[in-house]
Design an enzyme around this catalytic site. Structure first.
Site, PDB file in Angstrom:
ATOM      1  N   TYR A 148     -37.792 -24.652 -16.235  1.00 23.85           N
ATOM      2  CA  TYR A 148     -37.928 -25.808 -17.290  1.00 23.85           C
ATOM      3  C   TYR A 148     -35.971 -26.541 -17.187  1.00 23.85           C
ATOM      4  O   TYR A 148     -36.669 -27.434 -16.640  1.00 23.85           O
ATOM      5  CB  TYR A 148     -38.720 -25.635 -17.491  1.00 23.85           C
ATOM      6  CG  TYR A 148     -39.738 -27.003 -18.206  1.00 23.85           C
ATOM      7  CD1 TYR A 148     -40.207 -27.257 -16.794  1.00 23.85           C
ATOM      8  CD2 TYR A 148     -39.680 -27.771 -18.998  1.00 23.85           C
ATOM      9  CE1 TYR A 148     -40.650 -28.485 -16.831  1.00 23.85           C
ATOM     10  CE2 TYR A 148     -40.018 -29.481 -19.126  1.00 23.85           C
ATOM     11  CZ  TYR A 148     -40.802 -29.169 -18.918  1.00 23.85           C
ATOM     12  OH  TYR A 148     -41.348 -30.588 -18.170  1.00 23.85           O
ATOM     13  N   LYS A 159     -34.668 -29.896 -14.973  1.00 23.26           N
ATOM     14  CA  LYS A 159     -35.302 -30.771 -16.087  1.00 23.26           C
ATOM     15  C   LYS A 159     -33.277 -31.485 -16.310  1.00 23.26           C
ATOM     16  O   LYS A 159     -33.272 -32.427 -15.924  1.00 23.26           O
ATOM     17  CB  LYS A 159     -35.729 -31.174 -17.472  1.00 23.26           C
ATOM     18  CG  LYS A 159     -37.400 -30.781 -16.639  1.00 23.26           C
ATOM     19  CD  LYS A 159     -37.966 -32.229 -16.226  1.00 23.26           C
ATOM     20  CE  LYS A 159     -39.092 -32.298 -15.799  1.00 23.26           C
ATOM     21  NZ  LYS A 159     -40.119 -33.071 -14.770  1.00 23.26           N
TER      22      LYS A 159
END
Length: 254
Positions: free
Chosen positions: A174, A178
């Site tokens: 993640y 991001k």
């Protein structure tokens, strides 16, 4: 009598200037609009008089959102997988044909579907995270900007995460996805400014949403994050917010 009339005119003008929302009549495209932060922004923005273009992956959730917005006009929606580039580009084209423009983009769609230590992350899972959290919002940003560039006006809001500011174990996929989009956002902010388009990166910390395995009432609510974003969008035009970081008071990820 003349003084009273002049005072009334001035008071009326003052009321109109400061009571009417900056979002009145603006066309706002929201990705990931059917739940969490995206849904909260949709509900708050339309109450301010905005016109909404909404997309999400779930037909059922989109029908529920449309039902909740049924008393309002000027809502255009579609459901599809945001990682499908052709469907995404078609939707953006349809929105522009329907409303004539896009004033604000809330680039919100994303998820964390690969929680694991880095050594245990499957390549396919990481590739999907990059596609969902990095490539898909890039496509949306690129295509919406083309419309804004022609009109020399617009505001793009990319919803990132506080993981870009603090490293957490088990959040490698993640965070990597991001972080990649954060880097592009920073570059694009400078490029877009040449065409009078503002680019804002929003970094929410822990948010109490349905995606969590357990309730966290001490975390931010989706409504609170949405309220902060709406308030930022209503600032006078000379103010450009480049980064907006929100954390729950109990969080120490900094």
């Amino acid at each position: 009598m003349l003084v009273l009339i002049i005072e009334t005119i001035i008071a009326s003008a003052f009321y109109k200037r400061y009571s009417m929302s900056h979002l009145q009549g603006k066309v706002i495209l929201i990705t990931g609009a059917t739940s969490g932060i995206g849904r909260a922004i949709a509900l708050q923005a339309i109450a301010k008089g905005a016109r909404l273009a909404l997309c999400g992956r779930s037909d059922v959730k989109m029908q529920k959102l449309r039902a909740d917005l049924s008393k309002y006009q000027h809502v255009y929606s579609s459901f599809f997988d945001i990682t499908n580039e052709s469907l995404t580009m078609a939707f953006i084209g349809d929105v522009i044909n329907h409303f004539g423009k896009i004033d604000i983009l809330i680039n919100n769609a994303g998820a964390n579907t690969a929680k694991n230590s880095v050594v245990d992350i499957k390549t396919s899972d990481y590739e999907y995270m990059i596609k969902l959290n990095q490539v898909a919002p890039f496509v949306v940003m690129r295509e919406v900007f083309k419309d804004m560039q022609q009109r020399q006006a617009g505001h793009i809001v990319n919803i990132l995460s506080s993981v870009c500011k603090f490293s957490n174990p088990s959040m490698g996929a993640y965070t990597g996805s991001k972080d990649g989009f954060e880097g592009m956002t920073k570059v694009f902010r400078k490029e877009a400014a040449e065409d009078n388009v503002v680019v804002t990166a929003v970094y929410p910390g822990g948010v109490d949403t349905d995606f969590r395995a357990m309730d966290r009432p001490d975390y931010l609510s989706s409504d609170t994050v949405a309220q902060a974003i709406i308030s930022m969008l209503e600032l006078p035009a000379e103010a450009a917010v480049h980064e907006l970081l929100l954390r729950p008071h109990v969080e120490r990820n900094y």
